[in-house]
Design a protein around this motif. Sequence first.
Motif, PDB file in Angstrom:
ATOM      1  N   VAL A 142       3.587   2.201   9.596  1.00  0.00           N
ATOM      2  CA  VAL A 142       2.253   2.795   9.810  1.00  0.00           C
ATOM      3  C   VAL A 142       1.184   1.743   9.526  1.00  0.00           C
ATOM      4  O   VAL A 142       0.229   1.585  10.288  1.00  0.00           O
ATOM      5  CB  VAL A 142       2.049   4.042   8.925  1.00  0.00           C
ATOM      6  CG1 VAL A 142       0.612   4.542   9.005  1.00  0.00           C
ATOM      7  CG2 VAL A 142       3.025   5.141   9.318  1.00  0.00           C
ATOM      8  N   ARG A 143       1.348   1.012   8.428  1.00  0.00           N
ATOM      9  CA  ARG A 143       0.375  -0.034   8.060  1.00  0.00           C
ATOM     10  C   ARG A 143       0.294  -1.101   9.151  1.00  0.00           C
ATOM     11  O   ARG A 143      -0.792  -1.575   9.482  1.00  0.00           O
ATOM     12  CB  ARG A 143       0.779  -0.668   6.734  1.00  0.00           C
ATOM     13  CG  ARG A 143      -0.176  -1.700   6.216  1.00  0.00           C
ATOM     14  CD  ARG A 143      -1.496  -1.093   5.857  1.00  0.00           C
ATOM     15  NE  ARG A 143      -2.295  -2.026   5.056  1.00  0.00           N
ATOM     16  CZ  ARG A 143      -3.535  -1.785   4.705  1.00  0.00           C
ATOM     17  NH1 ARG A 143      -4.120  -0.653   5.047  1.00  0.00           N
ATOM     18  NH2 ARG A 143      -4.195  -2.660   3.990  1.00  0.00           N
ATOM     19  N   SER A 144       1.433  -1.474   9.703  1.00  0.00           N
ATOM     20  CA  SER A 144       1.476  -2.488  10.750  1.00  0.00           C
ATOM     21  C   SER A 144       0.660  -2.070  11.975  1.00  0.00           C
ATOM     22  O   SER A 144      -0.102  -2.856  12.532  1.00  0.00           O
ATOM     23  CB  SER A 144       2.930  -2.754  11.142  1.00  0.00           C
ATOM     24  OG  SER A 144       3.001  -3.672  12.206  1.00  0.00           O
TER      25      SER A 144
ATOM     26  N   VAL B 272       0.847  -1.193   0.000  1.00  0.00           N
ATOM     27  CA  VAL B 272       0.000   0.000   0.000  1.00  0.00           C
ATOM     28  C   VAL B 272       0.882   1.242   0.000  1.00  0.00           C
ATOM     29  O   VAL B 272       2.046   1.194   0.396  1.00  0.00           O
ATOM     30  CB  VAL B 272      -0.936   0.046   1.235  1.00  0.00           C
ATOM     31  CG1 VAL B 272      -1.903  -1.126   1.234  1.00  0.00           C
ATOM     32  CG2 VAL B 272      -0.145   0.089   2.522  1.00  0.00           C
ATOM     33  N   SER B 273       0.308   2.328  -0.427  1.00  0.00           N
ATOM     34  CA  SER B 273       1.032   3.601  -0.401  1.00  0.00           C
ATOM     35  C   SER B 273       1.039   4.153   1.011  1.00  0.00           C
ATOM     36  O   SER B 273       0.277   3.706   1.874  1.00  0.00           O
ATOM     37  CB  SER B 273       0.336   4.599  -1.329  1.00  0.00           C
ATOM     38  OG  SER B 273      -0.942   4.941  -0.786  1.00  0.00           O
ATOM     39  N   PHE B 274       1.892   5.141   1.239  1.00  0.00           N
ATOM     40  CA  PHE B 274       1.914   5.777   2.550  1.00  0.00           C
ATOM     41  C   PHE B 274       0.560   6.407   2.861  1.00  0.00           C
ATOM     42  O   PHE B 274       0.057   6.284   3.980  1.00  0.00           O
ATOM     43  CB  PHE B 274       3.020   6.836   2.638  1.00  0.00           C
ATOM     44  CG  PHE B 274       3.042   7.483   3.986  1.00  0.00           C
ATOM     45  CD1 PHE B 274       3.705   6.890   5.052  1.00  0.00           C
ATOM     46  CD2 PHE B 274       2.363   8.674   4.226  1.00  0.00           C
ATOM     47  CE1 PHE B 274       3.690   7.470   6.316  1.00  0.00           C
ATOM     48  CE2 PHE B 274       2.347   9.260   5.472  1.00  0.00           C
ATOM     49  CZ  PHE B 274       3.019   8.653   6.521  1.00  0.00           C
ATOM     50  N   ALA B 275      -0.041   7.078   1.883  1.00  0.00           N
ATOM     51  CA  ALA B 275      -1.334   7.739   2.106  1.00  0.00           C
ATOM     52  C   ALA B 275      -2.395   6.723   2.527  1.00  0.00           C
ATOM     53  O   ALA B 275      -3.175   6.976   3.460  1.00  0.00           O
ATOM     54  CB  ALA B 275      -1.774   8.485   0.851  1.00  0.00           C
ATOM     55  N   THR B 276      -2.426   5.576   1.888  1.00  0.00           N
ATOM     56  CA  THR B 276      -3.398   4.539   2.239  1.00  0.00           C
ATOM     57  C   THR B 276      -3.147   4.024   3.655  1.00  0.00           C
ATOM     58  O   THR B 276      -4.081   3.863   4.437  1.00  0.00           O
ATOM     59  CB  THR B 276      -3.338   3.374   1.228  1.00  0.00           C
ATOM     60  OG1 THR B 276      -3.632   3.884  -0.067  1.00  0.00           O
ATOM     61  CG2 THR B 276      -4.320   2.277   1.590  1.00  0.00           C
ATOM     62  N   ALA B 277      -1.880   3.769   3.991  1.00  0.00           N
ATOM     63  CA  ALA B 277      -1.542   3.267   5.332  1.00  0.00           C
ATOM     64  C   ALA B 277      -1.913   4.295   6.400  1.00  0.00           C
ATOM     65  O   ALA B 277      -2.521   3.957   7.421  1.00  0.00           O
ATOM     66  CB  ALA B 277      -0.054   2.935   5.409  1.00  0.00           C
ATOM     67  N   ARG B 278      -1.566   5.559   6.148  1.00  0.00           N
ATOM     68  CA  ARG B 278      -1.867   6.640   7.096  1.00  0.00           C
ATOM     69  C   ARG B 278      -3.369   6.797   7.291  1.00  0.00           C
ATOM     70  O   ARG B 278      -3.866   6.842   8.423  1.00  0.00           O
ATOM     71  CB  ARG B 278      -1.266   7.949   6.568  1.00  0.00           C
ATOM     72  CG  ARG B 278      -1.567   9.173   7.409  1.00  0.00           C
ATOM     73  CD  ARG B 278      -1.330  10.454   6.642  1.00  0.00           C
ATOM     74  NE  ARG B 278      -2.194  10.502   5.472  1.00  0.00           N
ATOM     75  CZ  ARG B 278      -1.884  11.089   4.327  1.00  0.00           C
ATOM     76  NH1 ARG B 278      -0.729  11.695   4.163  1.00  0.00           N
ATOM     77  NH2 ARG B 278      -2.726  11.082   3.317  1.00  0.00           N
ATOM     78  N   ASP B 279      -4.103   6.836   6.189  1.00  0.00           N
ATOM     79  CA  ASP B 279      -5.551   7.044   6.280  1.00  0.00           C
ATOM     80  C   ASP B 279      -6.247   5.850   6.933  1.00  0.00           C
ATOM     81  O   ASP B 279      -7.205   6.023   7.695  1.00  0.00           O
ATOM     82  CB  ASP B 279      -6.122   7.333   4.896  1.00  0.00           C
ATOM     83  CG  ASP B 279      -5.596   8.648   4.326  1.00  0.00           C
ATOM     84  OD1 ASP B 279      -4.996   9.447   5.082  1.00  0.00           O
ATOM     85  OD2 ASP B 279      -5.759   8.861   3.103  1.00  0.00           O
ATOM     86  N   HIS B 280      -5.764   4.639   6.668  1.00  0.00           N
ATOM     87  CA  HIS B 280      -6.337   3.446   7.301  1.00  0.00           C
ATOM     88  C   HIS B 280      -6.132   3.486   8.814  1.00  0.00           C
ATOM     89  O   HIS B 280      -7.053   3.201   9.585  1.00  0.00           O
ATOM     90  CB  HIS B 280      -5.694   2.186   6.702  1.00  0.00           C
ATOM     91  CG  HIS B 280      -6.111   0.925   7.393  1.00  0.00           C
ATOM     92  ND1 HIS B 280      -5.315   0.308   8.349  1.00  0.00           N
ATOM     93  CD2 HIS B 280      -7.227   0.170   7.290  1.00  0.00           C
ATOM     94  CE1 HIS B 280      -5.932  -0.776   8.787  1.00  0.00           C
ATOM     95  NE2 HIS B 280      -7.092  -0.883   8.161  1.00  0.00           N
ATOM     96  N   LEU B 281      -4.925   3.846   9.241  1.00  0.00           N
ATOM     97  CA  LEU B 281      -4.647   3.942  10.671  1.00  0.00           C
ATOM     98  C   LEU B 281      -5.561   4.965  11.336  1.00  0.00           C
ATOM     99  O   LEU B 281      -6.173   4.685  12.372  1.00  0.00           O
ATOM    100  CB  LEU B 281      -3.180   4.314  10.907  1.00  0.00           C
ATOM    101  CG  LEU B 281      -2.811   4.693  12.350  1.00  0.00           C
ATOM    102  CD1 LEU B 281      -3.097   3.556  13.326  1.00  0.00           C
ATOM    103  CD2 LEU B 281      -1.360   5.129  12.423  1.00  0.00           C
TER     104      LEU B 281
END
Length: 193
Positions: free
Chosen positions: A99-101, A27-36
């Motif tokens: 971040v995703r983790s 995933v992109s950073f934006a996706t990981a950040r927004d998911h968190l």
Amino acid sequence: MSEEAYPLQWPQGEPRTQRPERARFDVSFATARDHLMEQLRIMGARYPVLSSNLTLRRDGLPYANQPEPDDKGVAVYFQWKGKQMTFACDRWDRTRDNVRSIGKTIEAIRGIERWGASNMMERAFSAFEALPVPEQSVTLSCWDVLGIEPTTDQAAIKSAWRNRMKTAHPDQGGTTEEFAAVQKAYDEASIAA
């Protein structure tokens, strides 16, 4: 909350990973950040702070498209049910994967509540309560350590020192640190008197 988003504020007492690995998240950073941030919102977290070594946008969250910092670790601080909580990750060699983790971990713990019994999420989250900032140790004067007044004469200083050594000495149930503090106090008081 005293935690800062930039630079990275790693939780006190949390060990660091010596050799980060490559994660399999795709995933992109934006996706990981927004998911968190969405997982935190869904669980009712308040005042989230995502701390990393990435430059911040005006809303306090890291920009998505920027070079990887040297330290890829991230920590998220938030308040949940009146308690300060923290999750930190530096296991992976890319910031977005760390971040995703954290986002996936929170999502999994939320799943425990949905699929499990009663207050499982609360019990699971209790391990992630942020450690309190240690109190600054108070430095006592030599007079306080010996339990005497600064106007005390040499004979009274020596008598107080002997009495304190009876309990401060390691052979008498004291500690090495206590013994050293009493000895230091005696030396200082003797010079000052």
